[in-house]
Motif scaffolding. Structure first.
Motif, mmCIF file in Angstrom:
data_model
loop_
_atom_site.group_PDB
_atom_site.id
_atom_site.type_symbol
_atom_site.label_atom_id
_atom_site.label_comp_id
_atom_site.label_asym_id
_atom_site.label_seq_id
_atom_site.Cartn_x
_atom_site.Cartn_y
_atom_site.Cartn_z
ATOM 1 N N ALA A 298 0.829 -1.207 0.000
ATOM 2 C CA ALA A 298 0.000 0.000 0.000
ATOM 3 C C ALA A 298 0.862 1.256 0.000
ATOM 4 C CB ALA A 298 -0.926 -0.012 1.212
ATOM 5 N N ALA A 299 1.966 1.240 0.738
ATOM 6 C CA ALA A 299 2.869 2.396 0.761
ATOM 7 C C ALA A 299 3.503 2.615 -0.607
ATOM 8 C CB ALA A 299 3.947 2.194 1.825
ATOM 9 N N ARG A 300 3.911 1.529 -1.255
ATOM 10 C CA ARG A 300 4.512 1.654 -2.603
ATOM 11 C C ARG A 300 3.497 2.173 -3.613
ATOM 12 N NH1 ARG A 300 7.230 -3.339 -0.910
ATOM 13 N NH2 ARG A 300 9.468 -2.890 -0.713
ATOM 14 N N LEU A 301 2.227 1.813 -3.430
ATOM 15 C CA LEU A 301 1.178 2.318 -4.324
ATOM 16 C C LEU A 301 1.078 3.835 -4.226
ATOM 17 C CD1 LEU A 301 -1.333 2.041 -6.154
ATOM 18 C CD2 LEU A 301 -2.673 1.605 -4.082
ATOM 19 N N ILE A 302 1.144 4.364 -3.030
ATOM 20 C CA ILE A 302 1.020 5.810 -2.845
ATOM 21 C C ILE A 302 2.175 6.541 -3.521
ATOM 22 C CG2 ILE A 302 1.010 7.653 -1.113
ATOM 23 C CD1 ILE A 302 -0.376 5.709 0.785
ATOM 24 N N PHE A 303 3.395 6.019 -3.357
ATOM 25 C CA PHE A 303 4.583 6.679 -3.915
ATOM 26 C C PHE A 303 4.875 6.252 -5.360
ATOM 27 C CE2 PHE A 303 5.414 7.234 0.609
ATOM 28 C CZ PHE A 303 5.934 8.517 0.651
ATOM 29 N N ARG A 304 4.083 5.329 -5.876
ATOM 30 C CA ARG A 304 4.348 4.759 -7.204
ATOM 31 C C ARG A 304 5.761 4.170 -7.257
ATOM 32 N NH1 ARG A 304 1.753 9.281 -11.370
ATOM 33 N NH2 ARG A 304 -0.434 8.843 -10.885
ATOM 34 N N ALA A 305 6.142 3.547 -6.150
ATOM 35 C CA ALA A 305 7.480 2.958 -6.049
ATOM 36 C C ALA A 305 7.485 1.565 -6.655
ATOM 37 C CB ALA A 305 7.914 2.895 -4.590
ATOM 38 N N LYS A 306 8.691 1.077 -6.956
ATOM 39 C CA LYS A 306 8.842 -0.251 -7.529
ATOM 40 C C LYS A 306 8.825 -1.299 -6.430
ATOM 41 C CE LYS A 306 11.491 1.416 -11.506
ATOM 42 N NZ LYS A 306 12.765 1.321 -12.263
ATOM 43 N N LYS A 307 8.671 -2.539 -6.840
ATOM 44 C CA LYS A 307 8.490 -3.641 -5.905
ATOM 45 C C LYS A 307 9.673 -3.791 -4.953
ATOM 46 C CE LYS A 307 7.547 -8.613 -5.741
ATOM 47 N NZ LYS A 307 7.281 -9.835 -6.534
ATOM 48 N N HIS A 308 10.898 -3.594 -5.461
ATOM 49 C CA HIS A 308 12.091 -3.847 -4.658
ATOM 50 C C HIS A 308 12.696 -2.574 -4.055
ATOM 51 C CE1 HIS A 308 12.080 -8.041 -5.854
ATOM 52 N NE2 HIS A 308 11.962 -7.675 -7.122
ATOM 53 N N ASP A 309 11.975 -1.441 -4.156
ATOM 54 C CA ASP A 309 12.454 -0.221 -3.503
ATOM 55 C C ASP A 309 12.402 -0.386 -1.989
ATOM 56 O OD1 ASP A 309 12.829 0.870 -5.941
ATOM 57 O OD2 ASP A 309 11.092 2.198 -5.898
ATOM 58 N N HIS A 310 13.403 0.183 -1.311
ATOM 59 C CA HIS A 310 13.467 0.059 0.144
ATOM 60 C C HIS A 310 12.230 0.704 0.770
ATOM 61 C CE1 HIS A 310 15.181 -0.819 3.927
ATOM 62 N NE2 HIS A 310 15.579 0.410 4.234
ATOM 63 N N ILE A 311 11.571 -0.015 1.676
ATOM 64 C CA ILE A 311 10.274 0.436 2.188
ATOM 65 C C ILE A 311 10.379 1.365 3.384
ATOM 66 C CG2 ILE A 311 9.976 -1.481 3.789
ATOM 67 C CD1 ILE A 311 7.266 0.227 1.587
ATOM 68 N N GLN A 312 11.448 1.282 4.183
ATOM 69 C CA GLN A 312 11.496 2.054 5.424
ATOM 70 C C GLN A 312 11.441 3.561 5.208
ATOM 71 O OE1 GLN A 312 14.034 0.612 8.563
ATOM 72 N NE2 GLN A 312 14.560 2.674 9.235
ATOM 73 N N PRO A 313 12.161 4.129 4.225
ATOM 74 C CA PRO A 313 12.015 5.580 3.993
ATOM 75 C C PRO A 313 10.589 5.975 3.620
ATOM 76 C CG PRO A 313 13.987 4.731 2.923
ATOM 77 C CD PRO A 313 13.218 3.547 3.370
ATOM 78 N N LEU A 314 9.897 5.124 2.885
ATOM 79 C CA LEU A 314 8.518 5.436 2.504
ATOM 80 C C LEU A 314 7.608 5.427 3.727
ATOM 81 C CD1 LEU A 314 8.195 3.272 -0.754
ATOM 82 C CD2 LEU A 314 9.127 5.569 -0.480
ATOM 83 N N MET A 315 7.785 4.411 4.580
ATOM 84 C CA MET A 315 6.959 4.315 5.783
ATOM 85 C C MET A 315 7.214 5.504 6.715
ATOM 86 S SD MET A 315 5.145 1.399 5.752
ATOM 87 C CE MET A 315 4.961 0.849 7.441
ATOM 88 N N GLN A 316 8.458 5.927 6.817
ATOM 89 C CA GLN A 316 8.778 7.067 7.667
ATOM 90 C C GLN A 316 8.180 8.352 7.126
ATOM 91 O OE1 GLN A 316 13.218 5.841 8.014
ATOM 92 N NE2 GLN A 316 12.834 7.127 9.808
ATOM 93 N N GLN A 317 8.225 8.509 5.801
ATOM 94 C CA GLN A 317 7.665 9.716 5.205
ATOM 95 C C GLN A 317 6.146 9.770 5.391
ATOM 96 O OE1 GLN A 317 9.114 10.509 1.266
ATOM 97 N NE2 GLN A 317 7.583 12.098 0.863
#
Length: 723
Positions: free
Chosen positions: A597-616
């Motif tokens: 769900a976090a990657r969907l919001i940022f339009r991030a790729k599957k293997h992008d590191h998730i912790q920076p997204l969750m923190q943001q």
């Protein structure tokens, strides 16, 4: 005509409408007040300032985002066509590039308009219902209600009206013919109270205004005008006068007793041509609900101050919810399992519970068990009597039918009257040494015992169910034997005794033991592993993620975040206090969904590191969300006067055997002993004090709930991400 001019004219009409509202006369009788002031007076003024007119509606439908850019879009399209003609005529590369630039400008203009429109709709939605409505429009889901196709349109409303009425009448006839002689001394036991509630106090204009402004701005065809909130200051004295006349005279206006019923298909997968697959959804007038809310406020204060609410009933009460009810059920089952015992969990189901209530029994119970008398009891008698309804299906309305049974569907007081009606059930069940928990008409019984006493416990539960059914039959409620579910809760790694039966008798049916059952939205298994519940959450969340991803290109970052938080994260947070202490691999399954769900919001790729997204996003991981919910329940036990008694019984203040520095800390809880980590440590009575004592002292001693939640989230966020 421009929108500004239209709004200016509308304001002029409203101003004139307001001025003439003040000319409505005062009359002493409440029925005359409602008729003259609301029905005749307001409709007459509305017809004067906004008369009904006919208008031809174009068959073509314009996209809702189009009007904001209609002028720019027309000009951009002209530029594109002009560039295309020039290129086709000259065949020059430079003209081709100009054409493609113009074409791209049109596409970007449309895309930006769609994104701005839908993002503003989502961000301005005041409720989850509004979010769902907006997302459904984006996904192209039809808003039209499903109706049978094998019945002529003009006959549909009468067909539904006859079906709904005959269903209730048939149940009542079955109950009347099957009314048994009570075999238990507790079946007809009536608890009398020494408390007394004689009448309602008059309400002030401030109270009425507060209730109206806090209510959802909904309207019904029964409302005299849809401009109530816009003209509230002028109408407030009239509305307050009508409500006070009702409360002081003990009369509920007959114009407030009407309802419009809409048939709604229970599930999309059901056959729409079968009438029994529809449920009635009732709409009442706005002012009738406002009156009921003011009555409920005074009634609830009285019941709470005299401790008259059913202790184990969790519905329609402040501080009580499905989660608090399930936390107690799960705690008792886990504690029993921790002690090596087996448990029988029986989930009872009622048929049309609110529709078959007997008015005389209800009034007698309000008088004897809850102390209502005088004008208050007379008001409820007036509230229940002579109610009418019509069924609306398509563009047709059925004939008016009278309701002589049940509490009003869609009303504010109806659910509360139901839980007062069924209060004697808890006393009846307790006499069988069986624990119970109820939420509205959902009742669950549980009995625990050592393996060698399973037979006697099953008989005790069966006797309890028989008495419950007998009580319900005497009180005109129908227990659905076939839809009752039974679970035998047992440790996962221990074999069951050979005497375990394959089914249990419930009324006239033999109910087979289930391996899992849905209990107030949570899937329980016979080993309390929660694996099926988490699988269901993941499946549902991934479905919603796929839906949102299909419209992600139309949404801004903030709008997507709002949708995900409301639709997806809410699935993780519902009853997640039950997930304390579950195995890590189950928590990881939920965490993967949250990461997606976090990657969907940022339009991030599957293997992008998730912790920076969750923190943001400032999201807590799943394990921290579980701790957050459990700690909030503990905090409420210290500060919430409406905290459930059945949960406060599980939390005990720590009292050391000798004087210690911690002896002065009033917010330390005692941790009970357990035997197993996989069961006893998961129970609320153990996990909640354990998590609570690990919190810093300043957080535990916050004074307000908002301060506590903010401080707790900051603490958990720093702990989770090492910031």
């Amino acid at each position: 005509m421009q929108n500004g001019a239209i709004w200016c004219i509308l304001r002029m009409i409203i101003t004139s409408f307001r001025q003439q509202i003040l000319s409505l006369i005062n009359t002493p009788k409440i029925e005359t007040q409602c008729k003259i002031k609301l029905e005749d007076g307001l409709r007459r003024l509305l017809d004067k300032h906004a008369p009904t007119t006919e208008r031809r509606v174009p068959s073509g439908r314009t996209s809702p985002w189009y009007s904001a850019i209609s002028g720019q879009l027309r000009q951009a399209k002209r530029d594109r066509r002009r560039a295309e003609r020039r290129w086709q005529k000259s065949k020059l590369t430079v003209d081709e590039q100009i054409f493609w630039t113009a074409k791209e400008a049109v596409a970007q203009l449309v895309q930006r308009a769609k994104e701005d429109y839908w993002s503003s709709k989502i961000e301005s939605s005041a409720s989850t219902k509004g979010l769902f409505s907006t997302s459904n429009r984006l996904l192209g889901k039809s808003k039209d209600s499903t109706l049978p196709t094998d019945i002529p349109t003009e006959d549909l409303s009468d067909a539904f009206s006859d079906f709904f009425s005959s269903k209730v009448q048939k149940i009542r006839e079955e109950l009347d013919s099957a009314t048994p002689t009570p075999s238990s001394p507790f079946t007809d036991d009536v608890e009398q109270t020494a408390s007394s509630f004689v009448g309602f106090r008059p309400v002030t204009e401030h109270e009425v205004k507060s209730v109206i402004t806090k209510s959802a701005p909904k309207t019904c065809a029964l409302d005299p005008v849809p401009l109530l909130v816009e003209c509230l200051d002028e109408l407030l004295p009239v509305i307050t006068s009508i409500i006070n006349s009702s409360l002081l005279s003990g009369t509920f206006p007959s114009t407030f007793k009407q309802s419009i019923v809409f048939p709604l298909l229970k599930k999309p997968s059901l056959d729409p041509n079968t009438l029994k697959n529809y449920r009635p959804v009732s709409n009442l007038s706005f002012l009738s609900k406002i009156t009921e809310k003011l009555v409920l406020s005074q009634l609830s204060d009285y019941l709470h101050s005299h401790n008259l609410f059913p202790t184990t009933q969790s519905a329609y009460r402040a501080g009580h919810s499905t989660e608090t009810a399930l936390v107690r059920v799960m705690n008792d089952l886990l504690r029993a399992m921790d002690g090596g015992n087996l448990s029988i969990l029986t989930l009872l189901d009622l048929s049309a519970a609110f529709d078959t209530i007997d008015h005389q029994i209800l009034l007698d119970r309000l008088h004897l068990s809850f102390g209502l008398s005088g004008t208050a009891l007379t008001w409820f008698q007036s509230y229940l009597s002579d109610r009418t309804q019509t069924v609306s299906a398509g563009n047709h309305t059925s004939k008016t039918s009278t309701l002589s049974l049940g509490v009003p569907q869609g009303s504010v007081l109806g659910p509360v009257l139901f839980i007062l009606y069924t209060k004697p059930l808890s006393t009846l069940i307790s006499h069988h040494s069986v624990s119970s928990q109820t939420f509205a008409d959902d009742t669950q019984l549980r009995g625990s015992c050592p393996p060698d006493r399973l037979d006697s416990t099953i008989r005790r539960v069966q006797d309890c169910v028989d008495d419950v059914k007998r009580w319900m039959t005497c009180n005109k409620l129908k227990l659905n034997d076939d839809k009752t579910e039974v679970l035998l809760i047992h440790p996962k790694n221990k074999p069951l005794p050979p005497s375990v039966p394959s089914s249990i008798s419930v009324g006239n049916s033999d109910i087979k033991l289930s391996s899992s059952a849905r209990n107030l939205g949570v899937t329980f298994t016979d080993t309390l592993s929660m694996d099926k519940h988490i699988t269901n959450i993941c499946r549902s969340a991934y479905t919603e993620i796929r839906k949102i991803s299909s419209i992600r290109h139309l949404l801004s970052f903030d709008a997507t975040k709002t949708l995900v938080c409301s639709i997806i994260l809410s699935k993780f947070d519902y009853c997640n206090a039950l997930l304390t202490g579950i195995p890590q691999h189950l928590t990881d399954k939920l965490q993967k969904v949250q990461n997606t769900a976090a990657r969907l919001i940022f339009r991030a790729k599957k293997h992008d590191h998730i912790q920076p997204l969750m923190q943001q996003l400032h999201w807590l991981p799943i394990s921290s969300r579980i701790i957050h919910k459990t700690a909030n329940i503990c905090f409420n036990s210290f500060t919430d006067p409406h905290f459930p008694v059945y949960l406060s019984e599980l939390l005990h203040p720590y009292t050391p055997s000798r004087q210690l520095r911690s002896s002065t800390d009033s917010r330390i809880l005692s941790i009970p002993r357990t035997k197993t980590k996989t069961t006893g440590d998961r129970s609320f009575s153990f996990s909640a004090p354990t998590l609570w004592i690990q919190l810093p002292h300043p957080i535990r001693h916050c004074k307000t709930s908002s301060t506590f939640k903010k401080s707790l989230k900051t603490h958990l966020f720093k702990s989770a991400y090492n910031t």
